[in-house]
Design an enzyme around this catalytic site. Sequence first.
Site, PDB file in Angstrom:
ATOM      1  N   LYS A   1       0.930  32.804 -50.908  1.00 22.69           N
ATOM      2  CA  LYS A   1       2.055  32.669 -51.832  1.00 22.69           C
ATOM      3  C   LYS A   1       3.355  33.146 -51.187  1.00 22.69           C
ATOM      4  O   LYS A   1       4.438  32.612 -51.467  1.00 22.69           O
ATOM      5  CB  LYS A   1       1.790  33.438 -53.123  1.00 22.69           C
ATOM      6  CG  LYS A   1       2.874  33.308 -54.177  1.00 22.69           C
ATOM      7  CD  LYS A   1       3.117  31.847 -54.601  1.00 22.69           C
ATOM      8  CE  LYS A   1       4.306  31.726 -55.559  1.00 22.69           C
ATOM      9  NZ  LYS A   1       4.012  32.247 -56.904  1.00 22.69           N
TER      10      LYS A   1
ATOM     11  N   THR B   1       2.144  36.648 -58.841  1.00 25.52           N
ATOM     12  CA  THR B   1       2.580  36.827 -57.457  1.00 25.52           C
ATOM     13  C   THR B   1       2.793  38.314 -57.249  1.00 25.52           C
ATOM     14  O   THR B   1       3.661  38.923 -57.868  1.00 25.52           O
ATOM     15  CB  THR B   1       3.879  36.057 -57.185  1.00 25.52           C
ATOM     16  OG1 THR B   1       3.651  34.664 -57.413  1.00 25.52           O
ATOM     17  CG2 THR B   1       4.329  36.256 -55.738  1.00 25.52           C
TER      18      THR B   1
ATOM     19  N   LYS C   1      11.786  39.925 -56.831  1.00 26.73           N
ATOM     20  CA  LYS C   1      10.559  40.687 -56.553  1.00 26.73           C
ATOM     21  C   LYS C   1       9.740  40.003 -55.461  1.00 26.73           C
ATOM     22  O   LYS C   1       9.282  40.646 -54.509  1.00 26.73           O
ATOM     23  CB  LYS C   1       9.750  40.836 -57.846  1.00 26.73           C
ATOM     24  CG  LYS C   1       8.365  41.453 -57.689  1.00 26.73           C
ATOM     25  CD  LYS C   1       7.248  40.428 -57.639  1.00 26.73           C
ATOM     26  CE  LYS C   1       7.158  39.608 -58.909  1.00 26.73           C
ATOM     27  NZ  LYS C   1       6.035  38.640 -58.866  1.00 26.73           N
TER      28      LYS C   1
END
Length: 280
Positions: free
Chosen positions: A160, A85, A228
């Site tokens: 995502k 990701t 993150k």
Amino acid sequence: MGASMAGHLLEAGHVLRIHTRTRAKATDLLERGATWADSPRDAADSADVAISIVGFPDDVEAVHLGDTGTLAADRPPPILVDMTTSEPDLAVRLHEAAAARGTSFLDAPVSGGDIGARRGTLSIMVGGDDPAVAAVQPIFDVLGGTVVHQGGPGAGQRTKIVNQILVAASMMGAAEAVLFATRAGLDPRRVLDSVASGAAGSWTLSNLVPRMLEGDFEPGFFIDHFVKDLGIAVREARGLGLDLPGLALAERFYQEARREGLGAKGTQALLLLMEARQQS
């Protein structure tokens, strides 16, 4: 997750040359027939496909664009796939860098956590050109139960982000629901039996709330990595001119969880932070 995914490829008969920053983490795969490479460049050289799944965008950049990265190979593979990701803009930049060397690049982040990786049921969100996606489809089918080509370079990463916005909301709701059920004197497990099969049902309820109730806060997905992901989502939303207050709230809570020393725990450890807040 990467070890489980590589294991499925070995079981399917693929020949693997692997590299990890910590060689000891590859011991099982090496004993099962994979061969070791000293760098991403060595792993990628003359391969049919090179696949990466690492922690952070800087890692992705180093793996593919660094001095010992895949694109530094004498004979880079015709297709590079990153399943981390990461940032959509980085995916676009890697697509361009790969094209300059006559290679295709796919961004293909996954959802489903450690459970999906072990079971080979990950959801794989793919961005890139049609021919490369078609060529890698048999590999994706080994790793995932749902594989959807979302569009051109960066489209997998943007999809995502959608996934992580949804996960953030579900994790916040799940932790608050467990707190409420407990404080109200209910049996949280019996409550879960009722609500998980109704309109509130979700992957989080079925897979992570049972871990919460067992006191299992070990990572299927690290809070550090989720922070993150949420940061990427917030920045991308702002770039689109969007104000997403639920996402911003989740980011603040998970940042606080990391500051409280929970970064190496699983995302379900948000419950520990919320419990502590009730006592302050």
